[in-house]
Write a protein that holds these residues in place. Structure first.
Motif, short mmCIF file in Angstrom:
data_model
loop_
_atom_site.label_atom_id
_atom_site.label_comp_id
_atom_site.label_asym_id
_atom_site.label_seq_id
_atom_site.Cartn_x
_atom_site.Cartn_y
_atom_site.Cartn_z
N GLY A 66 39.48 2.20 -26.57
CA GLY A 66 39.19 3.29 -25.65
C GLY A 66 40.46 3.91 -25.11
N ARG A 205 38.94 5.81 -15.23
CA ARG A 205 37.84 5.82 -16.19
C ARG A 205 38.36 5.32 -17.53
N GLU A 207 37.08 5.37 -21.42
CA GLU A 207 36.06 5.93 -22.31
C GLU A 207 36.20 5.33 -23.70
N SER A 209 33.59 4.29 -27.55
CA SER A 209 32.34 4.52 -28.27
C SER A 209 31.78 3.19 -28.76
N ARG A 242 28.62 4.98 -16.90
CA ARG A 242 27.88 6.07 -17.53
C ARG A 242 27.72 5.81 -19.03
N GLY A 244 26.49 7.86 -22.57
CA GLY A 244 26.23 9.20 -23.09
C GLY A 244 24.77 9.42 -23.44
N ARG A 255 28.94 7.51 -26.59
CA ARG A 255 30.07 7.42 -25.67
C ARG A 255 29.69 6.63 -24.43
N GLN A 257 31.38 5.27 -20.62
CA GLN A 257 32.46 5.34 -19.64
C GLN A 257 32.31 4.19 -18.66
N SER A 258 33.40 3.45 -18.50
CA SER A 258 33.44 2.41 -17.47
C SER A 258 34.55 2.78 -16.49
N GLU A 259 34.66 2.03 -15.42
CA GLU A 259 35.72 2.26 -14.45
C GLU A 259 36.47 0.96 -14.22
#
Length: 372
Positions: A66, A205, A207, A209, A242, A244, A255, A257-259
């Motif tokens: 990522g 963030r 990101e 896949s 999140r 996708g 996709r 998204q982590s933090e």
């Protein structure tokens, strides 16, 4: 007489052949009896080595690569044209929301503001006088309305002047870290000219896949850990925020998204990260060594020992890692399964356990397992 001798010779040869055949056949039967039943040795029982299936924790994981992104990131630009009067930060400095980063020359705007402030004060005095005279019936009500409308117009112009003055101050819209400045004090800039960057990197963030076959397991809150070649041995943890809404038709991936918490500001936006995400966790998974399995096409079998006999069992497998296999259906924890001597086994054959592997012998293989 000669014919008689010939017949006797033929009979003798035939008798010798028949005797030899009976001798050879008897010897063969004796050898077979001495060898015992098939798979023999030790009273006909097949020697095997076994281990008890046991429970352990299994984590179903997925690995990916990522890129880090700032949670908030902007180019700081001038909203209006003007000359840079002062720069109030150092490059790479942490600033708070509302801090003034740049000041443009504001002498004209300040003069306009003072003029309008004076006009507003004068309009307020006129309105107060008109109201007092109206109460004495010295002026008509229309005069009061006219002075009130004039005051409102001046107040609107004053508000616009205050806005124009405020635009001469370029502020940070959120907490973050400033980038390299693109201008110097005294430079004239146009509206939209990039001045610096501002990134919120206290939390980044990340990101990446994930193949669509894992889509059913994806959800917010899943634990994520990430590593960077820039900080070997350091693990950065976070969680999925999140997922996708679409699957890429080319890569067949979605996709995510982590933090990541980044309080010490070690990570920067744009970094390449290796990601490991825990999709599912089973604390009561039944595990056996891989050598116990007998694959046949799409089916998998193993031999379980039941009353000193080998029982051929079809099983369903799950996670594989470090020489262990999760068995999701077919056997239970504590069942003895064969791991050596499988080649001579048949369903229902009597067995002789030559060695039952103890837990400490394979302890290094019973660590929590996962899947990549």
């Amino acid at each position: 007489m000669r014919l008689v001798y010939q017949l006797l010779g033929v009979a003798m040869v035939a008798g010798i052949g028949v005797g030899a055949w009976f001798a050879i056949d008897h010897a063969g039967q004796g050898d077979a009896s001495a060898a015992g039943p098939r798979g023999g040795g030790g009273g006909g029982a097949v020697p095997v080595e076994v281990v008890a299936a046991r429970t352990s924790t299994v984590e179903r994981t997925v690995t990916a690569v990522g890129t880090t992104l700032a949670r908030e990131s902007i180019d700081v630009v001038a909203e209006v044209p003007g000359r840079i009067r002062s720069i109030n930060f150092e490059e790479g400095q942490r600033v708070s929301s509302g801090d003034i980063l740049f000041e443009l020359d504001r002498r004209r705007e300040e003069a306009d503001l003072r003029e309008l402030q004076a006009q507003v004060r004068d309009a307020e005095r006129r309105l107060r006088r008109s109201r007092a005279l109206f109460e004495d019936n010295s002026v008509p009500e229309a005069q009061v309305d006219e002075d009130g409308a004039a005051l409102e117009t001046l107040q609107a112009r004053l508000s616009a002047a205050e806005t124009r003055l405020d635009e001469r101050y370029i502020r940070a819209p959120f907490d973050g870290v400033t980038g390299l400045r693109e201008v110097s004090t005294g430079a004239f800039v146009s509206a939209g000219t990039p001045l610096t960057t501002l990134d919120d990197i206290g939390r980044l963030r990340l990101e990446f896949s994930v193949p669509e076959r894992f889509l059913g397991l994806l959800r917010s809150g899943l634990a994520v850990s990430a590593e960077s070649v820039g900080f070997e041995g350091r693990d950065f943890s976070g969680e999925v925020r999140r997922v996708g809404a679409r699957v890429d038709p080319v890569s067949r991936s979605v996709r995510v998204q982590s933090e990541l918490q980044n309080d010490d500001r070690l990570l920067r936006p744009g970094m390449f990260m290796t990601v490991r995400m825990v999709l599912d966790r089973n604390d009561d998974a039944v595990l056996v060594p891989e050598e116990a399995l007998l694959p046949e096409g799409e089916r998998v079998f193993l031999f379980r020992i039941n009353d000193e006999k080998a029982e051929r069992v079809q099983v369903r497998t799950g996670v594989r890692r470090d020489g262990l296999v999760e068995i999701t259906d077919g056997i239970s924890a504590g069942d003895l399964v064969v791991i050596a001597g499988l080649q001579r086994l048949r369903d229902g054959v009597t067995v002789r356990i030559t060695r039952e592997h103890e837990e400490d012998e394979v302890a290094r293989r019973w660590a929590p397992a996962g899947e990549s």
